[in-house]
Structure formats: C-alpha cells, structure tokens
Design a protein around this motif. Structure first.
Motif, PDB file in Angstrom:
ATOM      1  N   THR B 130      26.666 -13.171   1.794  1.00 36.50           N
ATOM      2  CA  THR B 130      26.779 -12.260   0.653  1.00 36.50           C
ATOM      3  C   THR B 130      27.368 -10.955   1.164  1.00 36.50           C
ATOM      4  O   THR B 130      26.954 -10.461   2.221  1.00 36.50           O
ATOM      5  CB  THR B 130      25.385 -12.007   0.025  1.00 36.50           C
ATOM      6  N   PHE B 131      28.314 -10.429   0.458  1.00 39.68           N
ATOM      7  CA  PHE B 131      28.940  -9.186   0.929  1.00 39.68           C
ATOM      8  C   PHE B 131      29.597  -8.440  -0.231  1.00 39.68           C
ATOM      9  O   PHE B 131      29.903  -9.043  -1.275  1.00 39.68           O
ATOM     10  CB  PHE B 131      29.975  -9.471   2.025  1.00 39.68           C
ATOM     11  N   GLY B 132      29.813  -7.159  -0.033  1.00 40.06           N
ATOM     12  CA  GLY B 132      30.496  -6.381  -1.063  1.00 40.06           C
ATOM     13  C   GLY B 132      30.241  -4.899  -0.914  1.00 40.06           C
ATOM     14  O   GLY B 132      29.459  -4.464  -0.061  1.00 40.06           O
ATOM     15  N   PRO B 133      30.907  -4.108  -1.721  1.00 49.15           N
ATOM     16  CA  PRO B 133      30.804  -2.649  -1.603  1.00 49.15           C
ATOM     17  C   PRO B 133      29.535  -2.081  -2.247  1.00 49.15           C
ATOM     18  O   PRO B 133      29.002  -2.636  -3.212  1.00 49.15           O
ATOM     19  CB  PRO B 133      32.048  -2.150  -2.348  1.00 49.15           C
ATOM     20  N   LEU B 134      29.101  -0.972  -1.687  1.00 47.20           N
ATOM     21  CA  LEU B 134      27.992  -0.188  -2.226  1.00 47.20           C
ATOM     22  C   LEU B 134      28.540   1.207  -2.523  1.00 47.20           C
ATOM     23  O   LEU B 134      29.184   1.807  -1.668  1.00 47.20           O
ATOM     24  CB  LEU B 134      26.852  -0.071  -1.208  1.00 47.20           C
ATOM     25  N   VAL B 135      28.294   1.680  -3.704  1.00 48.04           N
ATOM     26  CA  VAL B 135      28.815   2.995  -4.093  1.00 48.04           C
ATOM     27  C   VAL B 135      27.670   3.837  -4.629  1.00 48.04           C
ATOM     28  O   VAL B 135      26.836   3.343  -5.400  1.00 48.04           O
ATOM     29  CB  VAL B 135      29.920   2.873  -5.173  1.00 48.04           C
ATOM     30  N   GLN B 136      27.628   5.082  -4.202  1.00 43.71           N
ATOM     31  CA  GLN B 136      26.582   5.982  -4.687  1.00 43.71           C
ATOM     32  C   GLN B 136      27.190   7.320  -5.062  1.00 43.71           C
ATOM     33  O   GLN B 136      28.054   7.841  -4.362  1.00 43.71           O
ATOM     34  CB  GLN B 136      25.520   6.177  -3.603  1.00 43.71           C
ATOM     35  N   LYS B 137      26.749   7.846  -6.168  1.00 38.76           N
ATOM     36  CA  LYS B 137      27.268   9.127  -6.660  1.00 38.76           C
ATOM     37  C   LYS B 137      26.112  10.068  -6.990  1.00 38.76           C
ATOM     38  O   LYS B 137      25.241   9.732  -7.784  1.00 38.76           O
ATOM     39  CB  LYS B 137      28.110   8.870  -7.922  1.00 38.76           C
ATOM     40  N   GLU B 138      26.140  11.230  -6.342  1.00 35.52           N
ATOM     41  CA  GLU B 138      25.196  12.283  -6.711  1.00 35.52           C
ATOM     42  C   GLU B 138      25.841  13.095  -7.823  1.00 35.52           C
ATOM     43  O   GLU B 138      26.996  13.511  -7.692  1.00 35.52           O
ATOM     44  CB  GLU B 138      24.963  13.228  -5.526  1.00 35.52           C
ATOM     45  N   TRP B 139      25.113  13.329  -8.855  1.00 34.04           N
ATOM     46  CA  TRP B 139      25.634  14.156  -9.937  1.00 34.04           C
ATOM     47  C   TRP B 139      24.574  15.220 -10.218  1.00 34.04           C
ATOM     48  O   TRP B 139      23.605  14.957 -10.909  1.00 34.04           O
ATOM     49  CB  TRP B 139      25.914  13.303 -11.174  1.00 34.04           C
ATOM     50  N   ASN B 140      24.794  16.380  -9.626  1.00 32.52           N
ATOM     51  CA  ASN B 140      23.838  17.467  -9.801  1.00 32.52           C
ATOM     52  C   ASN B 140      24.093  18.196 -11.116  1.00 32.52           C
ATOM     53  O   ASN B 140      25.218  18.264 -11.592  1.00 32.52           O
ATOM     54  CB  ASN B 140      23.950  18.458  -8.635  1.00 32.52           C
ATOM     55  N   ASP B 141      23.015  18.713 -11.680  1.00 29.19           N
ATOM     56  CA  ASP B 141      23.103  19.482 -12.934  1.00 29.19           C
ATOM     57  C   ASP B 141      23.856  18.671 -14.002  1.00 29.19           C
ATOM     58  O   ASP B 141      24.799  19.169 -14.634  1.00 29.19           O
ATOM     59  CB  ASP B 141      23.814  20.815 -12.663  1.00 29.19           C
ATOM     60  N   ALA B 142      23.425  17.432 -14.187  1.00 28.26           N
ATOM     61  CA  ALA B 142      24.124  16.537 -15.113  1.00 28.26           C
ATOM     62  C   ALA B 142      24.158  17.108 -16.523  1.00 28.26           C
ATOM     63  O   ALA B 142      23.124  17.514 -17.072  1.00 28.26           O
ATOM     64  CB  ALA B 142      23.438  15.168 -15.126  1.00 28.26           C
ATOM     65  N   PHE B 143      25.307  17.153 -17.097  1.00 29.34           N
ATOM     66  CA  PHE B 143      25.532  17.683 -18.449  1.00 29.34           C
ATOM     67  C   PHE B 143      24.960  19.093 -18.616  1.00 29.34           C
ATOM     68  O   PHE B 143      24.531  19.472 -19.703  1.00 29.34           O
ATOM     69  CB  PHE B 143      24.910  16.757 -19.509  1.00 29.34           C
ATOM     70  N   GLY B 144      24.906  19.860 -17.527  1.00 28.15           N
ATOM     71  CA  GLY B 144      24.369  21.224 -17.613  1.00 28.15           C
ATOM     72  C   GLY B 144      22.878  21.267 -17.884  1.00 28.15           C
ATOM     73  O   GLY B 144      22.340  22.300 -18.290  1.00 28.15           O
ATOM     74  N   SER B 145      22.195  20.138 -17.633  1.00 30.94           N
ATOM     75  CA  SER B 145      20.760  20.047 -17.923  1.00 30.94           C
ATOM     76  C   SER B 145      19.901  20.680 -16.846  1.00 30.94           C
ATOM     77  O   SER B 145      18.697  20.877 -17.029  1.00 30.94           O
ATOM     78  CB  SER B 145      20.363  18.573 -18.050  1.00 30.94           C
ATOM     79  N   GLY B 146      20.502  20.953 -15.684  1.00 33.35           N
ATOM     80  CA  GLY B 146      19.720  21.453 -14.566  1.00 33.35           C
ATOM     81  C   GLY B 146      19.049  20.339 -13.780  1.00 33.35           C
ATOM     82  O   GLY B 146      18.359  20.596 -12.798  1.00 33.35           O
ATOM     83  N   VAL B 147      19.229  19.092 -14.225  1.00 27.23           N
ATOM     84  CA  VAL B 147      18.605  17.948 -13.550  1.00 27.23           C
ATOM     85  C   VAL B 147      19.639  17.259 -12.662  1.00 27.23           C
ATOM     86  O   VAL B 147      20.748  16.967 -13.111  1.00 27.23           O
ATOM     87  CB  VAL B 147      18.042  16.937 -14.575  1.00 27.23           C
ATOM     88  N   ASP B 148      19.239  17.022 -11.414  1.00 26.94           N
ATOM     89  CA  ASP B 148      20.111  16.284 -10.498  1.00 26.94           C
ATOM     90  C   ASP B 148      19.893  14.788 -10.691  1.00 26.94           C
ATOM     91  O   ASP B 148      18.766  14.345 -10.913  1.00 26.94           O
ATOM     92  CB  ASP B 148      19.812  16.673  -9.045  1.00 26.94           C
ATOM     93  N   THR B 149      20.964  14.028 -10.585  1.00 24.18           N
ATOM     94  CA  THR B 149      20.863  12.588 -10.808  1.00 24.18           C
ATOM     95  C   THR B 149      21.526  11.844  -9.654  1.00 24.18           C
ATOM     96  O   THR B 149      22.370  12.394  -8.937  1.00 24.18           O
ATOM     97  CB  THR B 149      21.538  12.177 -12.128  1.00 24.18           C
ATOM     98  N   LEU B 150      21.134  10.587  -9.486  1.00 23.71           N
ATOM     99  CA  LEU B 150      21.683   9.754  -8.421  1.00 23.71           C
ATOM    100  C   LEU B 150      22.014   8.381  -9.014  1.00 23.71           C
ATOM    101  O   LEU B 150      21.173   7.778  -9.695  1.00 23.71           O
ATOM    102  CB  LEU B 150      20.661   9.608  -7.287  1.00 23.71           C
TER     103      LEU B 150
END
Lengths: 110, 256
Positions: B130-150
């Motif tokens: 089994t193989f394949g890519p792993l992608v991760q994105k940090e999105w801080n202050d999502a939609f100006g909410s002040g909440v960081d997301t992953l």
C-alpha cells in the motif's frame, strides 16, 4: 484509462513542488545554552510567515516544542534547526524544551 | 534533497507492495516525522450494525515505530481482526514507512509519502503493498474566526502480490479536518472511502464510505513522554457499509 489517470494524480501530487515560503520572510533566532532559551519573549510580526532558527549550543539534545504552534522538533547538541511558522494571529504562543520543561518562553505576534 | 527522499520512498514502495488484509484500515497517516522519537501505538475499530453479518467486525493493530531520520519513520505493525461472529485471528505483519518530503510549514501544504508491505498470516491470503501521498495543511485563523485548523488527506492504493493475489487495485481515500482548540481536545470530522478497484468507476455505490466526528488530543508528560489519542464514530454512507464504526487510536511516544 482511469487507472492511468489516478497514478498520474498520485505521482503529480507527490512530485509537485508546493508553493514555497516567500524568500523575504522575516527570520528570528533562539539560542539554547545551559539548557535554557536565551530569550523568554520573542516578538514577531502577526499575519506573516517567518522562520525561526533554533541553535543548541549545549552538547545534549533539546526539543523545541509548542502545543500552541503545533511544532515539535529535536535539536541535537551543537546543531541548528529551522522552524517555519505563521501566519499567526496576534497573541502569545508558548514554547518549551520538551527534554527540560523548565526552559520556557513565548513568541508574541504583534 | 527532495529527490533523495523520493528515491528512498519509491525504493521502499517498490519493495513493499502487499495486499491489505480484508479489514478496512481506519488510521489517518500524518506526513510529519518526529525525529528520534519512539512510539508504541494501538489502533482499533469495531462495527455496529443491526445486520448480524455486519455487526462487530473488529480490527486491531499494535505498532512500534521510531523516527530514524528527520524525514523517515519505519514502523512494524501487528494486525489482528475478527469478522462478525468469528474469533480473533492474527491477520498480518506489516512494515510501514512514512516519509516527510517537505519541512513542516515551509510550503503551502506539508507533503509526505506512505509505503507499507503487509505479510498475510494466513497462507490462504495474499501479501499486499500500500502506498501513496500524505498531505497536510495548517489553516490558522480559518475564515477570520481566530480558530486554527489542521487538515489531512491520505490517498493510498494497494496491490496484492504473491500467492492467492487478485488483480484489483483498491484505493483508500481518507480525510480529516479538525479544530486546534486545545492540545488535549481537538474536535473534527473525517471520512474514509474504500474503493474496490481503480479500474472501476469511483462512485458512491462502491463498497464502503464512512464519515463522522472525531476527537484528537495529546497529554504531554514532558521528559516522560506523551500520550496521544483519537476517538471517532463513523457513519456508513451507503447500504454496503456498516451502519456505524467506532474507531480509536492510543499512542505513547517518547523522544530520545
């Protein structure tokens, strides 16, 4: 056909160079000596990406860690690491040495 | 540097193509390597369904891993499972490899590559890669909410090899998005889709599609290590999927 397309997608997703951090990102340095950080508070600009160089002058390893910043990185004795951070909303973000948690500080985004 | 990592990843992927055992694998793989960190990890899942043939389908793993370099973490995994109404059996021994291809936070997203070889315990079953890519994105202050997301995406393909193999090429698509409210408590949602074969149309009528809430957290004991957990409930999205699946992950890790 679909099989080839999916393999192409996998390959391109893996090989594609993501958008690089801007070359002009501000840079800051933290130094670890005698198992403590040289500054307790590091001011950085809010809402921009920046790089943090952590230099360990001791012979023993440390681990730069911050739950607030979602970062955890070992700094082997006598070595230097680069931590890519931001953009941060204005506020205070705690960091510590996970191997010596009395060593603590804050990155303050203004 | 990136080329070296890709070559190493491709080499191990080529050395590792195995058939995945029959059980779905509800485990999110993250592309960030904790260098010099040892980990002991347990993953488990069990299905909940009124249909007797789909209830209590269990899968368990125990894994040991170590961040050998800042960009490579190999793991050995022991897989157990029990089909509905049957006893537990040891199903496979798996050699997992996670490669971190980009420094965390340097680019728009963090990229990794996953490759594993699973050796079936039963002579009647095939080995699998089994193989394949792993992608991760940090999105801080999502939609100006002040909440960081992953946000994390896994796109893994499998291929059976050796005796008793079949020619299908299953695809597993996994997605997780969570709110980084607190290190102890990060609520989110996730999706696991298992498509039987690349050659077939990737439609929602394929066998298993699950989505539901998840909680992720960590308790730091500093020089004594860290305990991480994940707990989720996945709702089946089509008739071929169990009505519900409970999944969990418990991990102890310590840096050296």
């Amino acid at each position: 056909m679909l099989k080839r397309s999916l393999f192409a997608l996998l390959l391109s997703a893996t090989l594609a160079a993501p958008v690089a951090a801007h070359a002009a990102d501000p840079a800051f340095t933290l130094t670890i000596k005698d198992r403590t950080f040289d500054v307790a508070e590091l001011d950085v600009p809010a809402n921009v990406k920046f790089t943090l160089t952590v230099q360990n002058l001791d012979k023993v390893p440390s681990e730069f860690e911050s739950s607030d910043l979602n970062r955890e990185k070992v700094v082997v004795g006598g070595s230097t690491i680069t931590v890519y951070l931001g953009p941060l909303t204005p506020g205070s973000y705690e960091f510590f040495d996970d191997f010596n948690p009395t060593a603590r500080g804050h990155i303050v985004a203004k | 540097m990136l080329r070296n990592k890709l070559v190493a990843a491709a080499t191990l992927a080529a050395a590792a193509l195995v058939t995945r055992h029959a059980y779905a694998d509800f485990e999110m793989h993250y592309p960030i390597i904790d260098y010099r960190e040892a980990e002991l990890e347990h993953n488990g899942s069990t299905s909940v369904d009124n249909r007797s043939g789909m209830n209590n389908n269990q899968s368990y793993t125990v894994e040991l891993g170590y961040g050998v370099t800042p960009w490579w973490e190999p793991e050995i995994e022991f897989d157990l499972g029990a089909a509905p109404g049957q006893n537990w059996t040891y199903s496979a021994t798996t050699f997992e490899n996670t490669f971190q291809l980009t420094p965390q936070g340097e680019y728009w997203a963090d990229l990794g590559f996953f490759a594993e070889y699973s050796h079936a315990a039963s002579r009647a079953a095939a080995d699998a890669m089994t193989f394949g890519p792993l992608v991760q994105k940090e999105w801080n202050d999502a939609f100006g909410s002040g909440v960081d997301t992953l946000h994390t995406l896994n796109l893994l393909v499998s291929k059976q090899v050796g005796r008793n193999r079949n020619d299908a090429t299953p695809v597993q698509l996994s997605w997780q998005s969570r709110l980084r409210l607190n290190a102890f408590f990060e609520p989110g949602v996730e999706y696991y889709g298992n498509f039987n074969n690349i050659a077939d149309r990737l439609t929602m009528t394929d066998p298993t599609h699950r989505a539901g809430p998840v909680i992720v957290g960590a308790y730091n004991m500093y020089q004594y290590g860290k305990i991480k957990y994940e707990a989720g409930y996945l709702f089946g999205l089509n008739n071929a999927t169990e009505g519900g699946t409970i999944r969990w992950r418990l991990e102890y890790e310590k840096s050296f």
